[in-house]
Design a protein around this motif. Structure first.
Motif, mmCIF file in Angstrom:
data_model
loop_
_atom_site.group_PDB
_atom_site.id
_atom_site.type_symbol
_atom_site.label_atom_id
_atom_site.label_comp_id
_atom_site.label_asym_id
_atom_site.label_seq_id
_atom_site.Cartn_x
_atom_site.Cartn_y
_atom_site.Cartn_z
ATOM 1 N N ARG A 193 -4.137 12.963 -4.782
ATOM 2 C CA ARG A 193 -4.314 11.729 -4.024
ATOM 3 C C ARG A 193 -3.622 10.591 -4.744
ATOM 4 O O ARG A 193 -3.539 10.567 -5.978
ATOM 5 C CB ARG A 193 -5.794 11.401 -3.815
ATOM 6 N N ILE A 194 -3.118 9.645 -3.972
ATOM 7 C CA ILE A 194 -2.412 8.496 -4.526
ATOM 8 C C ILE A 194 -3.425 7.487 -5.051
ATOM 9 O O ILE A 194 -4.418 7.185 -4.397
ATOM 10 C CB ILE A 194 -1.512 7.848 -3.460
ATOM 11 N N ILE A 195 -3.166 6.963 -6.233
ATOM 12 C CA ILE A 195 -3.949 5.874 -6.803
ATOM 13 C C ILE A 195 -3.156 4.586 -6.623
ATOM 14 O O ILE A 195 -2.011 4.477 -7.074
ATOM 15 C CB ILE A 195 -4.237 6.119 -8.305
ATOM 16 N N GLN A 196 -3.749 3.614 -5.954
ATOM 17 C CA GLN A 196 -3.091 2.327 -5.741
ATOM 18 C C GLN A 196 -3.161 1.511 -7.032
ATOM 19 O O GLN A 196 -4.215 1.424 -7.663
ATOM 20 C CB GLN A 196 -3.751 1.560 -4.594
ATOM 21 N N VAL A 197 -2.047 0.933 -7.420
ATOM 22 C CA VAL A 197 -1.959 0.214 -8.693
ATOM 23 C C VAL A 197 -1.740 -1.268 -8.432
ATOM 24 O O VAL A 197 -0.828 -1.648 -7.685
ATOM 25 C CB VAL A 197 -0.810 0.770 -9.564
ATOM 26 N N TYR A 238 0.853 -1.184 0.000
ATOM 27 C CA TYR A 238 0.000 0.000 0.000
ATOM 28 C C TYR A 238 0.891 1.238 0.000
ATOM 29 O O TYR A 238 1.797 1.375 0.823
ATOM 30 C CB TYR A 238 -0.901 -0.020 1.228
ATOM 31 N N VAL A 239 0.633 2.155 -0.917
ATOM 32 C CA VAL A 239 1.511 3.305 -1.126
ATOM 33 C C VAL A 239 0.958 4.515 -0.375
ATOM 34 O O VAL A 239 -0.234 4.821 -0.458
ATOM 35 C CB VAL A 239 1.638 3.614 -2.629
ATOM 36 N N ARG A 240 1.837 5.214 0.335
ATOM 37 C CA ARG A 240 1.440 6.406 1.092
ATOM 38 C C ARG A 240 2.458 7.521 0.866
ATOM 39 O O ARG A 240 3.562 7.289 0.386
ATOM 40 C CB ARG A 240 1.387 6.105 2.601
ATOM 41 N N PHE A 241 2.065 8.719 1.308
ATOM 42 C CA PHE A 241 3.009 9.828 1.380
ATOM 43 C C PHE A 241 3.810 9.730 2.678
ATOM 44 O O PHE A 241 3.324 9.224 3.698
ATOM 45 C CB PHE A 241 2.275 11.172 1.357
ATOM 46 N N HIS A 242 5.015 10.251 2.643
ATOM 47 C CA HIS A 242 5.886 10.297 3.817
ATOM 48 C C HIS A 242 5.328 11.315 4.810
ATOM 49 O O HIS A 242 4.726 12.314 4.421
ATOM 50 C CB HIS A 242 7.298 10.700 3.391
ATOM 51 N N ASN A 243 5.537 11.048 6.112
ATOM 52 C CA ASN A 243 5.042 11.998 7.116
ATOM 53 C C ASN A 243 5.922 13.243 7.223
ATOM 54 O O ASN A 243 5.595 14.173 7.961
ATOM 55 C CB ASN A 243 4.884 11.325 8.487
ATOM 56 N N ILE A 244 7.030 13.259 6.493
ATOM 57 C CA ILE A 244 7.841 14.474 6.377
ATOM 58 C C ILE A 244 7.501 15.131 5.045
ATOM 59 O O ILE A 244 7.572 14.489 3.988
ATOM 60 C CB ILE A 244 9.343 14.146 6.462
ATOM 61 N N HIS A 245 7.132 16.401 5.088
ATOM 62 C CA HIS A 245 6.661 17.080 3.881
ATOM 63 C C HIS A 245 6.785 18.592 4.069
ATOM 64 O O HIS A 245 7.218 19.069 5.135
ATOM 65 C CB HIS A 245 5.210 16.695 3.578
ATOM 66 N N GLY A 246 6.378 19.348 3.045
ATOM 67 C CA GLY A 246 6.425 20.800 3.119
ATOM 68 C C GLY A 246 5.523 21.348 4.217
ATOM 69 O O GLY A 246 4.529 20.718 4.610
#
Length: 265
Positions: A220-224, A8-16
């Motif tokens: 938003r992330i699309i899961q592939v 499952y793909v997510r964004f990192h909790n470190i971001h702008g």
């Protein structure tokens, strides 16, 4: 809803500093101004795997759009997240980022300049193949919001006539390997826009970069799913084949979560 797996793909909790992630870490919104919107993938991106996003919301009044690419910088090791991916992150080195447009992303070779390949934007193939990466086009192509004319708008996404940065467009980044080097590709609504960077060292982890910049407000992330389609995907395809357009999904005797999945995914 499918169970959360290791893939499952997510964004990192470190971001702008202007980024807000939803609870699933799959949707990123820039809450203020037009910069400080850089996001990273939570895990390094494997070769021949795509990091795919959908432009969910736009914001009027700004010039410029989403930027995507790769970086060898582990977000945890950054002293601070740069304000912009271009030029700030790229100037740190070991980063390859492009502003999304319909053109000017490809690396030219002498053969390509003298014998340009025809643009294949209307392919009816079920999969997009880039190197060893084989991705179902059903996932790659954007969709309009359900409405009276959504069945007509969906055709515009399929033929890639709409602007690459339109709401609903899907943009992905991946890299293939050639010896000990990588080649980055950008995919827009099922069309390969790369190679847009070559000679990328692959002896270090590479993270996907998404800069939620200017007129792009939310992505938003699309899961592939690779290989055989999931049962969810097969069910959605069957439902969509039985209706004239997605607005009719609301008339079906189905649970609301399933309706939402069929309309939006």
């Amino acid at each position: 809803m499918a169970a959360v797996s290791d893939s499952y793909v997510r964004f990192h909790n470190i971001h702008g500093t202007n980024v807000r992630l939803d609870v699933s870490q799959t949707e990123a919104t820039r809450t203020d101004s037009f910069g400080n919107g850089i996001c990273f993938s939570e895990e390094p991106l494997d070769p021949d795997k795509i990091f795919l996003i959908e432009i969910a919301e736009k914001e009027l009044g700004w010039c410029g759009n989403v930027r995507v690419g790769l970086t060898a910088h582990n977000p945890k090791n950054l002293e601070s997240v740069p304000e912009y991916s271009l030029p700030d992150l790229v100037n740190l080195g070991s980063s390859w980022v492009f502003a999304i447009t319909r053109n000017h992303n490809k690396v030219s070779t002498e053969d390509q300049e003298s014998n340009p390949a025809p643009l294949q934007c209307c392919s009816t193939e079920a999969y997009l193949q880039i190197g060893k990466c084989k991705i179902p086009k059903d996932k790659l192509i954007g969709r309009s919001r359900p409405g009276r004319y959504s069945h007509l708008l969906d055709e515009l996404y399929k033929t890639n006539i709409l602007p690459a940065t339109a709401r609903g467009s899907r943009v992905g980044v991946l890299y293939t390997t050639h010896g000990n080097m990588g080649e980055m590709h950008i995919v827009i609504n099922g069309e390969d826009m790369g190679p847009c960077a070559r000679g990328i060292p692959i002896n270090q982890p590479l993270y996907a970069v998404v800069d939620v910049f200017a007129s792009t407000k939310t992505v938003r992330i699309i899961q592939v799913d690779y290989g055989l389609p999931s049962l969810q995907t097969l069910c959605r395809q069957l439902v969509q084949k039985c209706i004239m357009h997605r607005l009719a999904i609301d008339w079906l005797d189905l649970p609301d979560p399933l309706k939402d999945y069929c309309k939006y995914e």
